[in-house]
Motif scaffolding. Structure first.
Motif, mmCIF file in Angstrom:
data_model
loop_
_atom_site.group_PDB
_atom_site.id
_atom_site.type_symbol
_atom_site.label_atom_id
_atom_site.label_comp_id
_atom_site.label_asym_id
_atom_site.label_seq_id
_atom_site.Cartn_x
_atom_site.Cartn_y
_atom_site.Cartn_z
ATOM 1 N N THR A 1 38.077 66.535 64.332
ATOM 2 C CA THR A 1 37.858 67.812 63.654
ATOM 3 C C THR A 1 38.900 68.839 64.084
ATOM 4 N N GLY A 2 39.150 68.921 65.371
ATOM 5 C CA GLY A 2 40.146 69.852 65.884
ATOM 6 C C GLY A 2 41.544 69.510 65.394
ATOM 7 N N LEU A 3 41.843 68.233 65.324
ATOM 8 C CA LEU A 3 43.144 67.789 64.833
ATOM 9 C C LEU A 3 43.303 68.141 63.355
ATOM 10 N N TYR A 4 42.243 67.952 62.602
ATOM 11 C CA TYR A 4 42.260 68.324 61.184
ATOM 12 C C TYR A 4 42.539 69.817 61.035
ATOM 13 N N ARG A 5 41.842 70.626 61.819
ATOM 14 C CA ARG A 5 42.038 72.077 61.765
ATOM 15 C C ARG A 5 43.457 72.466 62.174
ATOM 16 N N TYR A 6 43.989 71.777 63.175
ATOM 17 C CA TYR A 6 45.349 72.036 63.644
ATOM 18 C C TYR A 6 46.350 71.844 62.505
ATOM 19 N N PHE A 7 46.214 70.728 61.795
ATOM 20 C CA PHE A 7 47.124 70.452 60.686
ATOM 21 C C PHE A 7 46.837 71.342 59.478
ATOM 22 N N GLU A 8 45.575 71.697 59.306
ATOM 23 C CA GLU A 8 45.214 72.611 58.230
ATOM 24 C C GLU A 8 45.872 73.981 58.451
ATOM 25 N N GLU A 9 45.812 74.465 59.677
ATOM 26 C CA GLU A 9 46.440 75.742 60.018
ATOM 27 C C GLU A 9 47.952 75.667 59.853
ATOM 28 N N ALA A 10 48.552 74.551 60.249
ATOM 29 C CA ALA A 10 49.997 74.374 60.110
ATOM 30 C C ALA A 10 50.392 74.406 58.634
ATOM 31 N N ALA A 11 49.620 73.746 57.797
ATOM 32 C CA ALA A 11 49.904 73.735 56.363
ATOM 33 C C ALA A 11 49.777 75.140 55.787
ATOM 34 N N GLN A 12 48.765 75.874 56.213
ATOM 35 C CA GLN A 12 48.567 77.231 55.719
ATOM 36 C C GLN A 12 49.711 78.146 56.155
ATOM 37 N N MET A 13 50.148 78.002 57.396
ATOM 38 C CA MET A 13 51.268 78.809 57.886
ATOM 39 C C MET A 13 52.528 78.520 57.074
ATOM 40 N N ARG A 14 52.789 77.250 56.789
ATOM 41 C CA ARG A 14 53.967 76.890 56.004
ATOM 42 C C ARG A 14 53.853 77.443 54.584
ATOM 43 N N ASN A 15 52.691 77.305 53.975
ATOM 44 C CA ASN A 15 52.492 77.805 52.625
ATOM 45 C C ASN A 15 52.662 79.329 52.556
ATOM 46 N N ASP A 16 52.129 80.034 53.544
ATOM 47 C CA ASP A 16 52.303 81.488 53.609
ATOM 48 C C ASP A 16 53.776 81.858 53.740
ATOM 49 N N TRP A 17 54.477 81.128 54.595
ATOM 50 C CA TRP A 17 55.903 81.376 54.794
ATOM 51 C C TRP A 17 56.682 81.176 53.494
ATOM 52 N N LEU A 18 56.395 80.082 52.794
ATOM 53 C CA LEU A 18 57.069 79.815 51.513
ATOM 54 C C LEU A 18 56.778 80.901 50.493
ATOM 55 N N LYS A 19 55.535 81.341 50.442
ATOM 56 C CA LYS A 19 55.123 82.348 49.477
ATOM 57 C C LYS A 19 55.790 83.694 49.757
ATOM 58 N N ASN A 20 56.008 84.012 51.002
ATOM 59 C CA ASN A 20 56.546 85.313 51.381
ATOM 60 C C ASN A 20 58.069 85.342 51.527
ATOM 61 N N ARG A 21 58.720 84.274 51.165
ATOM 62 C CA ARG A 21 60.185 84.238 51.278
ATOM 63 C C ARG A 21 60.828 85.006 50.169
#
Length: 80
Positions: free
Chosen positions: A60-80
């Motif tokens: 569960t923690g690993l899933y959340r870790y990767f979920e957060e990483a994906a969200q951070m990347r998506n936010d970064w792409l959106k705000n470029r």
């Protein structure tokens, strides 16, 4: 070195700077030493977190870790 046989095509592009002359990257690293020390510290922290999740078998923690990483990347792409 043992992991290189498993490298995919993106590895070549991602690591192309490793083929540059060492003097170039030595100078760049020394000029950016404070920022790089912060980044390497942050990287160690993230690797420790990942190591602990794996060691604990915390799916569960690993899933959340990767979920957060994906969200951070998506936010970064959106705000470029």
């Amino acid at each position: 070195k043992d992991y290189l046989p498993y490298a995919a095509t993106g590895f070549r592009d991602f690591t192309r700077i490793a083929s540059s002359h060492p003097a170039v990257w030595t100078d760049i690293c020394m000029a950016n030493r404070p920022a790089l020390l912060k980044l390497t510290g942050d990287l160690k922290e993230q690797l420790s977190k990942l190591e602990q999740l794996l060691s604990d078998g915390n799916k569960t923690g690993l899933y959340r870790y990767f979920e957060e990483a994906a969200q951070m990347r998506n936010d970064w792409l959106k705000n470029r």
